[in-house]
Design a protein around this motif. Structure first.
Motif, PDB file in Angstrom:
ATOM      1  N   ASP A  52     -48.763-116.259   0.147  1.00  0.00           N
ATOM      2  CA  ASP A  52     -47.674-116.102  -0.818  1.00  0.00           C
ATOM      3  C   ASP A  52     -48.286-116.161  -2.207  1.00  0.00           C
ATOM      4  O   ASP A  52     -48.745-117.225  -2.645  1.00  0.00           O
ATOM      5  CB  ASP A  52     -46.625-117.197  -0.630  1.00  0.00           C
ATOM      6  CG  ASP A  52     -45.360-116.934  -1.442  1.00  0.00           C
ATOM      7  OD1 ASP A  52     -45.182-115.803  -1.915  1.00  0.00           O
ATOM      8  OD2 ASP A  52     -44.555-117.877  -1.594  1.00  0.00           O
ATOM      9  N   PHE A  53     -48.320-115.014  -2.890  1.00  0.00           N
ATOM     10  CA  PHE A  53     -48.896-114.936  -4.234  1.00  0.00           C
ATOM     11  C   PHE A  53     -47.847-115.329  -5.269  1.00  0.00           C
ATOM     12  O   PHE A  53     -46.695-114.926  -5.171  1.00  0.00           O
ATOM     13  CB  PHE A  53     -49.390-113.514  -4.528  1.00  0.00           C
ATOM     14  CG  PHE A  53     -49.795-113.313  -5.962  1.00  0.00           C
ATOM     15  CD1 PHE A  53     -51.006-113.792  -6.413  1.00  0.00           C
ATOM     16  CD2 PHE A  53     -48.944-112.672  -6.854  1.00  0.00           C
ATOM     17  CE1 PHE A  53     -51.371-113.635  -7.745  1.00  0.00           C
ATOM     18  CE2 PHE A  53     -49.294-112.517  -8.182  1.00  0.00           C
ATOM     19  CZ  PHE A  53     -50.515-113.000  -8.627  1.00  0.00           C
ATOM     20  N   ALA A  54     -48.270-116.097  -6.277  1.00  0.00           N
ATOM     21  CA  ALA A  54     -47.347-116.659  -7.270  1.00  0.00           C
ATOM     22  C   ALA A  54     -46.258-117.434  -6.531  1.00  0.00           C
ATOM     23  O   ALA A  54     -45.062-117.218  -6.737  1.00  0.00           O
ATOM     24  CB  ALA A  54     -46.765-115.568  -8.169  1.00  0.00           C
ATOM     25  N   CYS A  55     -46.703-118.338  -5.679  1.00  0.00           N
ATOM     26  CA  CYS A  55     -45.808-119.012  -4.726  1.00  0.00           C
ATOM     27  C   CYS A  55     -44.816-119.950  -5.393  1.00  0.00           C
ATOM     28  O   CYS A  55     -43.802-120.311  -4.782  1.00  0.00           O
ATOM     29  CB  CYS A  55     -46.629-119.784  -3.709  1.00  0.00           C
ATOM     30  SG  CYS A  55     -47.607-121.147  -4.392  1.00  0.00           S
ATOM     31  N   ASP A  75     -50.991-120.126  -6.874  1.00  0.00           N
ATOM     32  CA  ASP A  75     -50.248-120.103  -8.128  1.00  0.00           C
ATOM     33  C   ASP A  75     -51.142-120.696  -9.216  1.00  0.00           C
ATOM     34  O   ASP A  75     -52.136-121.376  -8.915  1.00  0.00           O
ATOM     35  CB  ASP A  75     -48.949-120.904  -8.008  1.00  0.00           C
ATOM     36  CG  ASP A  75     -47.885-120.449  -9.003  1.00  0.00           C
ATOM     37  OD1 ASP A  75     -46.946-119.760  -8.581  1.00  0.00           O
ATOM     38  OD2 ASP A  75     -48.011-120.770 -10.200  1.00  0.00           O
ATOM     39  N   SER A 113     -44.770-111.707  -2.513  1.00  0.00           N
ATOM     40  CA  SER A 113     -44.720-112.097  -3.927  1.00  0.00           C
ATOM     41  C   SER A 113     -43.310-111.822  -4.433  1.00  0.00           C
ATOM     42  O   SER A 113     -42.910-110.670  -4.562  1.00  0.00           O
ATOM     43  CB  SER A 113     -45.737-111.316  -4.755  1.00  0.00           C
ATOM     44  OG  SER A 113     -45.741-111.780  -6.089  1.00  0.00           O
ATOM     45  N   PHE A 116     -41.962-112.080  -9.298  1.00  0.00           N
ATOM     46  CA  PHE A 116     -43.161-111.891 -10.124  1.00  0.00           C
ATOM     47  C   PHE A 116     -43.154-110.532 -10.801  1.00  0.00           C
ATOM     48  O   PHE A 116     -43.237-110.436 -12.026  1.00  0.00           O
ATOM     49  CB  PHE A 116     -44.424-112.045  -9.278  1.00  0.00           C
ATOM     50  CG  PHE A 116     -45.678-111.721 -10.051  1.00  0.00           C
ATOM     51  CD1 PHE A 116     -46.268-112.670 -10.869  1.00  0.00           C
ATOM     52  CD2 PHE A 116     -46.245-110.452  -9.991  1.00  0.00           C
ATOM     53  CE1 PHE A 116     -47.397-112.363 -11.614  1.00  0.00           C
ATOM     54  CE2 PHE A 116     -47.376-110.131 -10.727  1.00  0.00           C
ATOM     55  CZ  PHE A 116     -47.954-111.089 -11.536  1.00  0.00           C
ATOM     56  N   ILE A 144     -42.470-107.682  -1.332  1.00  0.00           N
ATOM     57  CA  ILE A 144     -42.199-108.149  -2.684  1.00  0.00           C
ATOM     58  C   ILE A 144     -40.726-107.903  -3.015  1.00  0.00           C
ATOM     59  O   ILE A 144     -40.008-107.277  -2.242  1.00  0.00           O
ATOM     60  CB  ILE A 144     -43.091-107.435  -3.720  1.00  0.00           C
ATOM     61  CG1 ILE A 144     -42.807-105.922  -3.710  1.00  0.00           C
ATOM     62  CG2 ILE A 144     -44.562-107.700  -3.432  1.00  0.00           C
ATOM     63  CD1 ILE A 144     -43.599-105.133  -4.743  1.00  0.00           C
TER      64      ILE A 144
END
Length: 241
Positions: A52-55, A75, A113, A116, A144
């Motif tokens: 999970d990017f930018a969680c 994050d 994500s 974001f 996303i």
């Protein structure tokens, strides 16, 4: 403002703010329903490795990690990630800007994500998509959302009313960005097509039987570009340019 620094100190009240704002709470609820339904469909045997990017506080991490054998959350905000660690103790969290310092993990089967891309600027969007592409296996999925869609019926009507809508990430633009960085759009799941007026964005309306009855219309594929929020599933087809 540099978006990568915008949430550094927001961990303590981020989740409560989401729930207190009617539209944000509604989008959160619908996103959860969509993910709970589609993840088993795309990964019937489970996800090998998930990021999970930018969680943030782990809202999306918590939904998807239960389908994964190994889960990561990344994050740049320590205050946000401290909340995520409480919510998802089984997930491995990394405090790192992976655009500047590559994340050292085995190739991932899926990356998510949320909240974001609608907030970031184009330069950051391109850098992130290139980075995420490099972390995925071939045919891996990127899921996303775009919760600030300027092409929604709601925002179109606001512009006609003379309001200045400082949003730029349309459905078509995001689709082209994904293509540029080696992703093919698999499917889009719209949320809130029917939300045309600010007066309707109240808890009692969004939680009503009427909302429950009409919301499924938002999932019609041709309506996705006009919804207030869209969950997008994309597949890596080649390396990012």
């Amino acid at each position: 403002m540099d978006y990568t620094k915008s949430h550094l100190d927001k961990g303590g009240d981020y989740d409560s703010n989401l729930q207190n704002e009617p539209l944000s709470a509604y989008m959160t609820r619908m996103e959860t329903r969509i993910l709970d339904k589609i993840i088993p469909r795309y990964f019937p045997a489970g996800i090998d490795r998930y990021l999970d990017f930018a969680c943030g506080t782990g809202r999306i991490t918590n939904i998807i990690s239960k389908f994964a054998q190994k889960s990561y959350g990344v994050d740049v905000s320590e205050s946000m990630q401290s909340q995520a660690k409480i919510r998802c103790p089984e997930v491995e969290f990394v405090l790192q800007n992976i655009i500047e310092n590559p994340l050292e993990v085995e190739p991932l089967s899926m990356i998510s994500s949320f909240r974001f891309f609608g907030n970031a600027d184009d330069g950051l969007r391109h850098k992130v998509l290139k980075t995420l592409n490099s972390l995925l296996v071939n045919d891996g999925l990127l899921i996303i959302n775009n919760h600030r869609n300027p092409g929604s019926v709601y925002n179109r009507l606001r512009r006609l009313d003379g309001q200045n809508i400082d949003l730029d990430l349309t459905y078509g633009k995001l689709k082209e960005m994904l293509k540029t960085h080696g992703f093919e759009l698999v499917k889009a799941y719209g949320i809130g097509f029917w939300l045309f007026r600010s007066a309707w964005m109240q808890h009692h309306i969004l939680n009503s039987g009427f909302a429950k009855m009409i919301e499924p219309l938002s999932r019609l594929p041709f309506l996705a570009p006009y919804c207030v929020d869209v969950v997008i599933v994309a597949k890596k087809t080649k390396a990012s340019a």
